[in-house]
Design a protein around this motif. Structure first.
Motif, mmCIF file in Angstrom:
data_model
loop_
_atom_site.group_PDB
_atom_site.id
_atom_site.type_symbol
_atom_site.label_atom_id
_atom_site.label_comp_id
_atom_site.label_asym_id
_atom_site.label_seq_id
_atom_site.Cartn_x
_atom_site.Cartn_y
_atom_site.Cartn_z
ATOM 1 N N UNK A 333 30.474 46.646 34.916
ATOM 2 C CA UNK A 333 30.558 45.391 34.171
ATOM 3 C C UNK A 333 31.209 45.626 32.810
ATOM 4 N N UNK A 334 31.799 44.548 32.315
ATOM 5 C CA UNK A 334 32.416 44.588 30.987
ATOM 6 C C UNK A 334 31.297 44.488 29.947
ATOM 7 N N UNK A 335 31.223 45.455 29.045
ATOM 8 C CA UNK A 335 30.125 45.443 28.082
ATOM 9 C C UNK A 335 30.126 44.188 27.211
ATOM 10 N N UNK A 336 31.295 43.671 26.891
ATOM 11 C CA UNK A 336 31.321 42.494 26.007
ATOM 12 C C UNK A 336 31.028 41.199 26.762
ATOM 13 N N UNK A 337 31.041 41.223 28.065
ATOM 14 C CA UNK A 337 30.630 40.065 28.867
ATOM 15 C C UNK A 337 30.238 40.533 30.267
ATOM 16 N N UNK A 338 28.927 40.821 30.449
ATOM 17 C CA UNK A 338 28.471 41.426 31.710
ATOM 18 C C UNK A 338 28.676 40.545 32.951
ATOM 19 N N UNK A 339 29.108 39.306 32.778
ATOM 20 C CA UNK A 339 29.391 38.512 33.982
ATOM 21 C C UNK A 339 30.753 38.915 34.571
ATOM 22 N N UNK A 340 31.495 39.725 33.813
ATOM 23 C CA UNK A 340 32.821 40.141 34.279
ATOM 24 C C UNK A 340 32.808 41.581 34.777
ATOM 25 N N UNK A 341 33.602 41.839 35.800
ATOM 26 C CA UNK A 341 33.737 43.196 36.328
ATOM 27 C C UNK A 341 35.003 43.822 35.772
ATOM 28 N N UNK A 342 34.959 45.141 35.554
ATOM 29 C CA UNK A 342 36.144 45.853 35.076
ATOM 30 C C UNK A 342 37.065 46.139 36.268
ATOM 31 N N UNK A 343 37.477 45.055 36.887
ATOM 32 C CA UNK A 343 38.322 45.152 38.076
ATOM 33 C C UNK A 343 39.740 44.767 37.711
ATOM 34 N N UNK A 344 40.686 45.232 38.489
ATOM 35 C CA UNK A 344 42.074 44.806 38.268
ATOM 36 C C UNK A 344 42.786 44.707 39.616
ATOM 37 N N UNK A 345 43.690 43.757 39.690
ATOM 38 C CA UNK A 345 44.563 43.639 40.860
ATOM 39 C C UNK A 345 45.992 43.617 40.351
ATOM 40 N N UNK A 346 46.877 44.236 41.092
ATOM 41 C CA UNK A 346 48.299 44.087 40.746
ATOM 42 C C UNK A 346 48.923 43.147 41.766
ATOM 43 N N UNK A 347 49.589 42.127 41.245
ATOM 44 C CA UNK A 347 50.212 41.137 42.111
ATOM 45 C C UNK A 347 51.718 41.317 42.011
ATOM 46 N N UNK A 348 52.352 41.439 43.143
ATOM 47 C CA UNK A 348 53.785 41.735 43.144
ATOM 48 C C UNK A 348 54.580 40.556 42.612
ATOM 49 N N UNK A 349 55.757 40.850 42.114
ATOM 50 C CA UNK A 349 56.661 39.758 41.772
ATOM 51 C C UNK A 349 57.244 39.191 43.063
ATOM 52 N N UNK A 350 57.904 38.073 42.981
ATOM 53 C CA UNK A 350 58.634 37.462 44.102
ATOM 54 C C UNK A 350 57.746 36.973 45.252
ATOM 55 N N UNK A 351 56.442 36.855 44.975
ATOM 56 C CA UNK A 351 55.601 36.161 45.949
ATOM 57 C C UNK A 351 55.132 36.947 47.159
ATOM 58 N N UNK A 352 54.947 38.260 47.012
ATOM 59 C CA UNK A 352 54.436 39.050 48.140
ATOM 60 C C UNK A 352 52.944 39.341 48.032
ATOM 61 N N UNK A 353 52.314 38.753 47.014
ATOM 62 C CA UNK A 353 50.861 38.845 46.914
ATOM 63 C C UNK A 353 50.352 40.143 46.325
ATOM 64 N N UNK A 354 49.031 40.302 46.481
ATOM 65 C CA UNK A 354 48.351 41.454 45.876
ATOM 66 C C UNK A 354 48.765 42.754 46.562
ATOM 67 N N UNK A 355 49.196 43.727 45.776
ATOM 68 C CA UNK A 355 49.555 45.026 46.369
ATOM 69 C C UNK A 355 48.564 46.121 46.008
ATOM 70 N N UNK A 356 47.814 45.913 44.917
ATOM 71 C CA UNK A 356 46.846 46.912 44.484
ATOM 72 C C UNK A 356 45.556 46.216 44.086
ATOM 73 N N UNK A 357 44.428 46.839 44.445
ATOM 74 C CA UNK A 357 43.137 46.364 43.966
ATOM 75 C C UNK A 357 42.323 47.567 43.513
#
Ligand code: ATP
Ligand code: MG
Length: 431
Positions: A333-357
């Motif tokens: 969890x994010x210490x400054x707001x525990x309702x949030x997860x320290x997660x990240x997704x990378x979304x490709x350009x040009x509309x191919x969707x999520x490539x990394x989670x």
């Protein structure tokens, strides 16, 4: 090993005589000339048979040989600026290895269902070969980047006892009377490995019983998963963008011709330079709303949201700090707001969707136990995983990169089914 002459390096034999083994890709005739396009798996070359210069049986065979027959052609290698690879073969010999029956895939247009049923033949075509080559280049670049940056490829099991993210998308197997599952990620196993070798990765097939038909989901796909000790969320975002930028640059450098075969617009790839824009989940919601999407804070992004986010930038975008409720139990969890997860997704350009989670993992045992309970997972199954938080716990992060999504984006192939030789899709496992 004695090497036959090959089309991709035919220039070595300019003005010399070679014998090429391969398959008849296409054929045409013009008066007293027969043109046979020969494919040998490394390239395609035009072989020219002149009626007056070759034995009659050779000319007749060049006339009658069928598409995809396997043959041996002998001839003189000539430079020809107009020829696709820069060379042509003035043939004087043709030997039949096997005369192909009428080949189902002809140069005319075929429907996708038909092509998928003939997938084992379809990938002989120039476009499909280009995709396979780019796929291989991507794998080499991804592995090369990690290997050169101190990572150790350790690999993780495919048969796993625990259902770490709920059972809805797991394939279940009987294991001598017990139940095991096909791995849908190697991450939980990567975590103890990074305590041993600091920077690890696994690269292998993963399995998800995705019950919806989309152009972005396979039931079996390959995932590259780095995991690093003492790396935080910001560090894992940097690692992800460097890995992606390096790989795209490498493909542009090594596989331009294949990208051109596919008609890929290169400007979309040339723009892929670090740093990639970062958006918090909250900012992403605002952006989506400003583009007319009807989405509430707390919703996970679907394919359409990912497309809109990806098309808002000229390079991939990283979205971070998602509501913890939509993410897996092991997210810190994010210490400054525990309702949030320290997660990240990378979304490709040009509309191919999520490539990394990915993201940062919870390293506190009590918080992790509480999260396991909250997600109604059986704690006994995770005792080994909790050990990591008992014996020298440490911050760590990592992510999973879906190879086929990545290949779809780089090649510009619209549907993920063309990015793997034998795609496994909902209700489709033939051939
Ligand atoms: P999505 O929301 O698109 O289903 P996910 O959140 O389930 O993705 P993760 O669990 O984070 O994805 O997996 C990491 C990466 O693996 C994704 O970013 C994507 O590139 C890839 N991936 C996930 N599911 C599939 C699938 N069914 N087929 C192909 N690639 C996939
Ligand atoms: Mg999914």
């Amino acid at each position: 090993m004695q090497q036959d002459a090959l089309i991709d390096t035919i220039g070595k034999h300019q003005d010399g005589k070679v014998t090429l083994k391969g398959w008849v890709y296409n054929k045409r005739s013009s008066g007293k000339i027969r043109f046979v396009l020969l494919r040998d798996g490394t390239g395609i070359i035009q072989c020219v048979f002149l009626k007056n210069d070759v034995p009659e049986h050779v000319f007749d065979l060049a006339d009658s040989v069928t598409q995809e027959s396997s043959v041996e052609v002998t001839g003189l290698v000539r430079a020809d600026a107009r020829a696709p690879g820069g060379f042509e073969l003035t043939a004087d010999g043709l030997k039949l290895i096997q005369l192909a029956e009428p080949y189902p895939i002809t140069p005319k247009e075929h429907g996708v269902d038909f092509l998928m049923k003939n997938r084992h033949l379809w990938f002989r075509s120039a476009r499909q070969v280009a995709v396979l080559r780019i796929r291989n280049e991507i794998i080499k670049a991804l592995r090369g980047f990690l290997d050169d940056n101190g990572f150790l490829c350790c690999d993780t099991p495919i048969l796993t006892p625990a259902a770490c993210e709920g059972t809805t998308t797991l394939f279940e197997l009987d294991y001598f009377g017990a139940t095991v599952y096909l791995a849908q990620s190697g991450q939980l196993y990567n975590e103890p490995l990074c305590a041993a070798v600091r920077k690890t990765y696994c690269f292998g097939p993963t399995f998800r019983a995705e019950k919806s038909k989309t152009r972005r989901h396979l039931m079996e796909f390959w995932m590259l998963e780095p995991e690093v000790a003492f790396l935080d969320l910001a560090g894992s975002m940097e690692l992800a963008e460097e890995l992606v930028a390096h790989t795209v640059a490498r493909v542009l450098d090594k596989r331009k011709q294949d990208l051109e075969t596919l008609g890929r617009d290169l400007s979309g790839l040339e723009a892929v330079r670090t740093p990639f824009p970062r958006l918090s989940y909250a900012d992403a919601i605002d952006l989506l709303r400003s583009k007319g999407r009807n989405i509430e804070f707390g919703d996970d992004f679907g394919a359409e949201e990912e497309t809109v986010l990806g098309q808002s930038h000229d390079r991939p975008v990283i979205v971070h700090r998602y509501p913890a409720a939509v993410k897996a139990f092991y997210m810190k969890r994010d210490e400054s707001d525990p309702s949030l997860a320290l997660a990240m997704d990378m979304i490709s350009s040009e509309g191919y969707g999520e490539i990394i989670g990915g993201g940062q993992r919870e390293e506190d045992r009590q918080k992790l136990e509480a999260s396991i309970k909250q997600h109604r997972l059986p704690q006994e199954a995770f005792e080994w995983y909790l050990d990591l938080r008992r014996y020298g716990s440490f911050p760590h992060s990592g992510f999973g990169l879906g190879l086929e999504r990545f290949v779809a984006w780089i090649t510009g192939v619209r549907h993920i089914r063309e990015t793997i030789p034998f795609p496994r899709m909902l209700e489709k496992v033939y051939p």
